[in-house]
Design an enzyme around this catalytic site. Structure first.
Site: not given
Length: 484
Positions: A202-203, A271
């Site tokens: 989101a960032a 990951d």
């Protein structure tokens, strides 16, 4: 995700061919205790106790994909240094991962060292070079990517901005015709061309679009804008506990709500998401099911220390737990107890153990367990089976059967796990658990506590909890019989 759907996916994963391409890192975790502040500066002093070293970034993607059953080829870049040698050793030791690593003696191997105490990161120290691979080094990367991706079902690109993912490397991977998923930390997604999926968090999505991404509506707007700024066929944004949202060019945004989980260490969670998504798509799993599978895997990963891999067995356990009431999930087998203790210890938590029949739970029991929990970070309660209660207390006991007693105990906030045992004493459970503190009531002498000598032999302690006068199961039964 329900268990039947999960098992169907897991059965399809073995043999799925994955190529992981991107920035390769070594993750070092230094664990210790902080008990004082340095006299030289207002900083904590870490007394080092242990150290873990593992593959990070593209290496972590590869090891997660292999742990889930994929056949994995890893392409990355290391320097001509000791960390590069360490990275090659770690790759060779990783089952299911075949390494195709290019060495560039002019740069350091990316190393991230994290200092951890009490389950909290105190400091991270990075050693890295961010310049793009060029010249003969880039040409070797391109040739390697072409060879490795030729037979892959999915190509996973880990772009941490450390120089491996150049336009030429992207083009070489695209030539394979495989499904391409890019985990991007870049300011812009435009440089990847027509890949199948770009996967920011989101960032990162907010950074790439200059739009907020807190709510579903904000995420939808940011995804719509992101699709206009690049050629990717789809953008999948991970939103931590809020789940995952998917935008394509042919359908409205789809939101996949997350399941709240205890987060210990978010290192490498992205990951794990990328690996699980890639392996599932390589096995021809539907995109919606692949996303649910990836969310389940990342939820397990954040509950573990370091950049940890997730096994099929852990996914099955997590799926079962999702569909249990919270109390039910606390009642465990000895093996599950041991596995949970290992996870707690990796977080630096102190483990306590007590045991009893707990036939009719009363105020004295509650006070006892509350005090026991105050002496540790996690409390395990061993509870006698119905047969062993009869052996101890005689016919007519227990009043409540094992399932009832275990569930009532599990419902208490002071109790973290309930482990039933059928033996006359809990010594086998104690030996399996190896608790840091063994607790029994003050009506025992320390020398009488079963397992006490064993626990003290490795540096553990035995503590005696106060008994609340006037409360006992025997007295409660007597009062009930008088009223009857």
């Amino acid at each position: 995700m329900d268990l039947s759907a999960l098992q169907k996916i897991l059965s399809a994963l073995p043999g799925a061919r994955i190529a992981c391409v991107g920035d390769l890192m070594v993750d070092r975790f230094v664990y210790g205790d902080v008990t004082r502040v340095s006299p030289e500066a207002p900083i904590p002093v870490l007394a080092r106790k242990r150290e873990l070293v593992m593959l990070g970034a593209a290496g972590n993607v590869a090891r997660n994909a292999a742990a889930l059953g994929g056949e994995v080829c890893l392409v990355g870049l290391v320097g001509g240094d000791n960390e590069g040698v360490e990275a090659l050793r770690l790759i060779k030791a990783e089952p299911g991962v075949e390494g195709f690593v290019v060495t560039d003696a002019s740069r350091p191997t990316t190393l991230k060292t994290r200092f951890v105490s009490g389950g909290q990161q105190l400091l991270r120290v990075d050693m890295e070079t961010s310049g793009p691979a060029a010249g003969e080094v880039e040409q070797r990367l391109v040739r390697t990517v072409r060879d490795v991706t030729r037979d892959a079902g999915v190509v996973l690109i880990s772009d941490y901005g450390k120089g491996v993912v150049t336009p030429a490397v992207i083009e070489a991977a695209r030539a394979s015709g495989a499904v391409m998923i890019v985990d991007s930390k870049a300011r812009s997604f435009a440089g990847y061309g027509e890949v199948d999926i770009v996967k920011p968090n989101a960032a990162e999505l907010a950074h790439a679009t200059d739009l907020p991404t807190s709510t579903d509506a904000e995420v939808e707007a940011a995804l719509e804008r992101a699709l206009t700024l690049c050629q990717a066929k789809a953008i999948l944004v991970t939103r931590a506990a809020k789940g995952i949202s998917l935008a394509t060019r042919v359908a409205p945004v789809r939101h996949f709500p997350g399941v709240p989980r205890e987060v210990f260490d978010a290192s490498g969670a992205g990951d794990t998401t990328l690996a699980a998504l890639g392996v599932a798509l390589a096995a021809k799993v539907d995109i919606a099911d692949a996303i649910e599978f990836a969310m389940l895997a990342s939820g397990v990963a954040v509950g573990k220390a370091g950049t940890a891999v997730v096994s099929p067995e852990e996914l099955i356990e997590a799926s079962i737990s999702q569909h249990m009431a919270p109390a039910e999930a606390k009642v465990v087998t000895p093996q599950r107890m041991v596995d949970e203790i290992a996870r707690w210890r990796a977080k630096g938590l102190k483990v306590g153990f007590t045991n009893g029949c707990f036939d009719i739970l009363h105020r004295g029991h509650v006070a006892y367990l509350t005090q026991a929990r105050s002496w540790c970070d996690r409390l395990i309660v061993g509870v006698n089976s119905d047969r062993s209660v009869r052996a101890l207390k005689g016919e007519g006991r227990p009043v409540n059967d094992l399932e009832s007693r275990a569930m009532v105990l599990a419902g208490l906030g002071s109790v973290d796990l309930v482990a039933p045992f059928d033996e006359d004493t809990p010594i086998e459970l104690i030996e399996a658990a190896r608790p840091d503190v063994l607790i029994k009531g003050a009506d025992y002498a320390e020398s009488q506590v079963v397992g006490g000598d064993f626990v003290k032999s490795y540096g553990g302690e035995v503590r005696l909890a106060e008994i609340v006068d006037g409360y006992s199961t025997t007295a409660a039964i007597a009062r009930m019989q008088e009223k009857a």
